[in-house]
Design a protein around this motif. Sequence first.
Motif, mmCIF file in Angstrom:
data_model
loop_
_atom_site.group_PDB
_atom_site.id
_atom_site.type_symbol
_atom_site.label_atom_id
_atom_site.label_comp_id
_atom_site.label_asym_id
_atom_site.label_seq_id
_atom_site.Cartn_x
_atom_site.Cartn_y
_atom_site.Cartn_z
ATOM 1 N N GLU A 121 1.254 -0.888 0.222
ATOM 2 C CA GLU A 121 0.145 0.089 0.071
ATOM 3 C C GLU A 121 0.294 1.403 0.220
ATOM 4 O OE1 GLU A 121 -3.828 1.968 2.407
ATOM 5 O OE2 GLU A 121 -2.899 -0.443 3.106
ATOM 6 N N VAL A 122 2.128 1.421 0.046
ATOM 7 C CA VAL A 122 2.908 2.608 0.296
ATOM 8 C C VAL A 122 3.801 2.837 -0.544
ATOM 9 C CG1 VAL A 122 4.949 3.098 2.020
ATOM 10 C CG2 VAL A 122 3.602 1.944 2.990
ATOM 11 N N LEU A 123 4.110 1.417 -1.496
ATOM 12 C CA LEU A 123 4.596 1.623 -2.473
ATOM 13 C C LEU A 123 3.532 2.001 -3.459
ATOM 14 C CD1 LEU A 123 6.867 0.214 -4.437
ATOM 15 C CD2 LEU A 123 5.704 -1.470 -4.471
ATOM 16 N N ASP A 124 2.195 2.060 -3.302
ATOM 17 C CA ASP A 124 1.591 2.379 -4.434
ATOM 18 C C ASP A 124 1.002 3.912 -4.414
ATOM 19 O OD1 ASP A 124 1.279 0.010 -5.779
ATOM 20 O OD2 ASP A 124 -0.353 -0.958 -4.274
ATOM 21 N N ARG A 125 0.775 4.282 -2.925
ATOM 22 C CA ARG A 125 -0.010 5.477 -2.743
ATOM 23 C C ARG A 125 0.664 6.479 -1.503
ATOM 24 N NH1 ARG A 125 -2.635 4.369 2.079
ATOM 25 N NH2 ARG A 125 -3.533 6.858 1.978
ATOM 26 N N ARG A 126 2.189 6.131 -1.607
ATOM 27 C CA ARG A 126 3.877 6.916 -0.823
ATOM 28 C C ARG A 126 2.827 7.556 0.221
ATOM 29 N NH1 ARG A 126 7.321 7.445 -5.275
ATOM 30 N NH2 ARG A 126 6.689 6.258 -6.701
ATOM 31 N N ALA A 127 2.110 7.145 0.700
ATOM 32 C CA ALA A 127 1.183 6.728 2.169
ATOM 33 C C ALA A 127 1.807 7.098 3.194
ATOM 34 C CB ALA A 127 -0.140 7.779 1.582
ATOM 35 N N PRO A 128 1.765 7.741 4.558
ATOM 36 C CA PRO A 128 1.751 6.343 5.695
ATOM 37 C C PRO A 128 0.401 5.632 4.998
ATOM 38 C CG PRO A 128 2.149 8.915 6.090
ATOM 39 C CD PRO A 128 1.262 9.000 5.288
ATOM 40 N N VAL A 129 0.402 4.357 6.388
ATOM 41 C CA VAL A 129 -0.893 3.640 6.251
ATOM 42 C C VAL A 129 -0.045 2.808 7.985
ATOM 43 C CG1 VAL A 129 -0.638 1.221 6.383
ATOM 44 C CG2 VAL A 129 -0.255 2.592 4.376
ATOM 45 N N LEU A 130 -1.356 2.973 8.551
ATOM 46 C CA LEU A 130 -1.368 2.761 10.098
ATOM 47 C C LEU A 130 -2.464 1.840 9.854
ATOM 48 C CD1 LEU A 130 -1.320 3.725 12.635
ATOM 49 C CD2 LEU A 130 -2.425 5.810 12.583
ATOM 50 N N LEU A 131 -1.799 0.861 11.149
ATOM 51 C CA LEU A 131 -2.676 -0.435 11.586
ATOM 52 C C LEU A 131 -3.090 -0.319 13.230
ATOM 53 C CD1 LEU A 131 -0.450 -3.358 10.544
ATOM 54 C CD2 LEU A 131 -2.350 -1.778 9.321
ATOM 55 N N ARG A 132 -4.176 0.987 13.436
ATOM 56 C CA ARG A 132 -4.183 1.198 15.217
ATOM 57 C C ARG A 132 -4.509 -0.040 16.274
ATOM 58 N NH1 ARG A 132 -5.629 6.050 14.677
ATOM 59 N NH2 ARG A 132 -5.861 7.306 12.754
ATOM 60 N N SER A 133 -5.018 -1.203 15.308
ATOM 61 C CA SER A 133 -4.810 -1.990 16.164
ATOM 62 C C SER A 133 -5.133 -3.405 15.682
ATOM 63 C CB SER A 133 -6.462 -2.385 16.522
ATOM 64 O OG SER A 133 -7.233 -2.634 16.072
ATOM 65 N N ASP A 134 -4.671 -4.933 16.562
ATOM 66 C CA ASP A 134 -4.366 -5.893 16.331
ATOM 67 C C ASP A 134 -3.318 -5.985 15.028
ATOM 68 O OD1 ASP A 134 -4.847 -8.615 16.826
ATOM 69 O OD2 ASP A 134 -6.625 -8.721 15.123
ATOM 70 N N ALA A 135 -2.029 -5.536 14.887
ATOM 71 C CA ALA A 135 -1.635 -4.939 14.370
ATOM 72 C C ALA A 135 -1.012 -6.942 13.833
ATOM 73 C CB ALA A 135 -0.224 -4.117 14.021
ATOM 74 N N GLU A 152 0.666 -4.106 18.687
ATOM 75 C CA GLU A 152 -0.798 -3.981 18.834
ATOM 76 C C GLU A 152 -1.154 -2.908 17.724
ATOM 77 O OE1 GLU A 152 -3.845 -0.930 21.557
ATOM 78 O OE2 GLU A 152 -2.512 -2.380 22.493
ATOM 79 N N SER A 153 -0.178 -1.674 17.916
ATOM 80 C CA SER A 153 0.243 -1.045 15.934
ATOM 81 C C SER A 153 0.798 -1.022 15.364
ATOM 82 C CB SER A 153 -0.976 -0.007 16.504
ATOM 83 O OG SER A 153 0.477 0.444 17.919
ATOM 84 N N ALA A 154 1.031 -0.235 14.484
ATOM 85 C CA ALA A 154 2.254 -0.509 13.424
ATOM 86 C C ALA A 154 1.843 0.705 12.898
ATOM 87 C CB ALA A 154 2.174 -1.542 12.853
ATOM 88 N N LEU A 155 3.224 1.693 12.384
ATOM 89 C CA LEU A 155 2.910 3.092 11.929
ATOM 90 C C LEU A 155 3.534 2.623 10.095
ATOM 91 C CD1 LEU A 155 1.966 5.136 11.165
ATOM 92 C CD2 LEU A 155 3.379 6.726 12.360
ATOM 93 N N PHE A 156 3.227 2.471 9.143
ATOM 94 C CA PHE A 156 4.514 2.520 7.918
ATOM 95 C C PHE A 156 4.746 3.471 7.450
ATOM 96 C CE2 PHE A 156 2.569 -2.030 8.678
ATOM 97 C CZ PHE A 156 3.605 -2.532 8.586
ATOM 98 N N LEU A 157 5.445 4.505 7.551
ATOM 99 C CA LEU A 157 5.935 5.569 7.244
ATOM 100 C C LEU A 157 7.291 5.690 5.953
ATOM 101 C CD1 LEU A 157 7.007 7.916 10.475
ATOM 102 C CD2 LEU A 157 4.925 8.248 8.539
ATOM 103 N N PRO A 158 6.516 6.365 4.762
ATOM 104 C CA PRO A 158 7.223 5.866 3.421
ATOM 105 C C PRO A 158 8.242 7.216 3.575
ATOM 106 C CG PRO A 158 4.813 6.752 3.194
ATOM 107 C CD PRO A 158 4.785 6.836 4.232
#
Length: 530
Positions: A212-226, A249-255
Amino acid sequence: MPDRITHAILAEIVEIAADAVICMDAFQRITFFNKGAEAIFGYTPEEIIGQRIEILIPERYRASHPRQVAEFGRSEVKARRMGERREIAGLRKSGEEFPAEAAISQVHSGDNVIYAVVLRDVTVRKRFEQREQFLAKAGERFAASFGSTETLTEVARLAVPAIADGCILENRVPTGFLAGATAHVDPAIEEILDDVSLAGTRMPPPGHPLIEVLDRRAPVLLRSDAAARLLEASGVPVYLRAVEAMNPESALFLPLVAREQLIGVLTLFRAKGGFDGDDLQFAEDLGRLAALALDNARLHDAVRASLRARNEIVGVVSHDLRNPVAAVKMLSRTLLRNDDSGQSEARQSIELIAQAAEQMDALIRDLLDVNRLDAGSLSIAAVAVDPSALLSESLQTLRPLVSEKGIHLDVQIETGLPKVMADRERIQQTLSNLVGNAIKFSPSGSKIVVLARKESDGVLISVLDNGTGITPDQLPRVFDRYWQSSRTDRQGAGLGLAIAKGIVETHGGKIWIESKPGKGTTASFTLPAA
């Protein structure tokens, strides 16, 4: 009745305030608690009114607080405004401490006193200030890291624990993603993450946040149950073990984007709690800094690799050229020695061949010296030398060139000069460059002066000519490599002065040139006393 009316009016006025407004009596019991106070501390008015004010203060400050309030009540000071005192700490109902600023005033009615406190929660402001300081320091640390590997490690070490419990920084490569650095607050888990850096390139399957980051070049946030989502969307065993160990519990993917290109992804993990809006903004700020630093580091690596390759090529070519050039020089000299035909056309041709070979040999030496200067490996064997003898030896080989052009060489050496630390061969090379330039730009019948005199910490040597001089706009460039004045006949590669500068500075001396168009040039350098 008057009290109820007063409280009702006061409540109407202060109810809209975001700050906490709290009143207490002479016994420091809370008598008023507005909605702002309820939002900040977590208590309802019903829970708190009648309680002593210490319930809102961290335990370590409770013993001294009643005395401080009583002293304020006995003082002539009617109010202490917001910001006049140092920052204080408040205690929420949940047990969480927070930084605050407070103003307090006292109102006396007969023997009674009412204390009114306005308190402001500065948690957000303090967090912002701390993060600004953190980002400033991060910028300094990134600037101090030159290689891409070092920069990747710096990013990981800064992200943990400032923003997250763990992180994986992955480079974008043509075949997917390649982990470059990892970090975790738990050393045992960090060892597991180290294996991710050694696992090689991976291309995540569809549905993975990296895609998703590769496609959108935007941060992806998994708020829970990461953890569950990442385990479902991953197929690399090493990565699966890392996710299981962190159990986020959470994960943040930053381009990480530089020059409009996705160069990597910084993934942040938290075992408990999620990333809020402030966290996301902070992480994005760090990501922008990291992307810029990583891009600069990669460019630096590329430049260093290019310089190494250039130096290797120059070294190989120069080395391989010297053998045939030396052969040409030797054979041409042999032919000249054996040729007694005077000024025949063949002899003139052989002399031209010999001169060309000498020029080629000098150019090769210059290229090798420049390479050594770039690599910081220009070696000198400095010994204590008498400057008079050094100048006499150096100028001996130059006198035929001076005589050939009809120029008078005047050598002026001050008596009693101290010995200097110098490499004879290298200083002769320097003088050859400086005097050679003077010869080149001096008209026939003029004079070149070489003088030496004592300086406070050594000896100053100068070469003065009466040539055409150098214009002010060209003077700052005389020591630039490959630069040649418009006056020259383009002999050589424009490396002589650059090499002379490197030699003198390696000796611990200084070199400079002064010139006036039409009046001549003075080239000077110093050598340290032995």
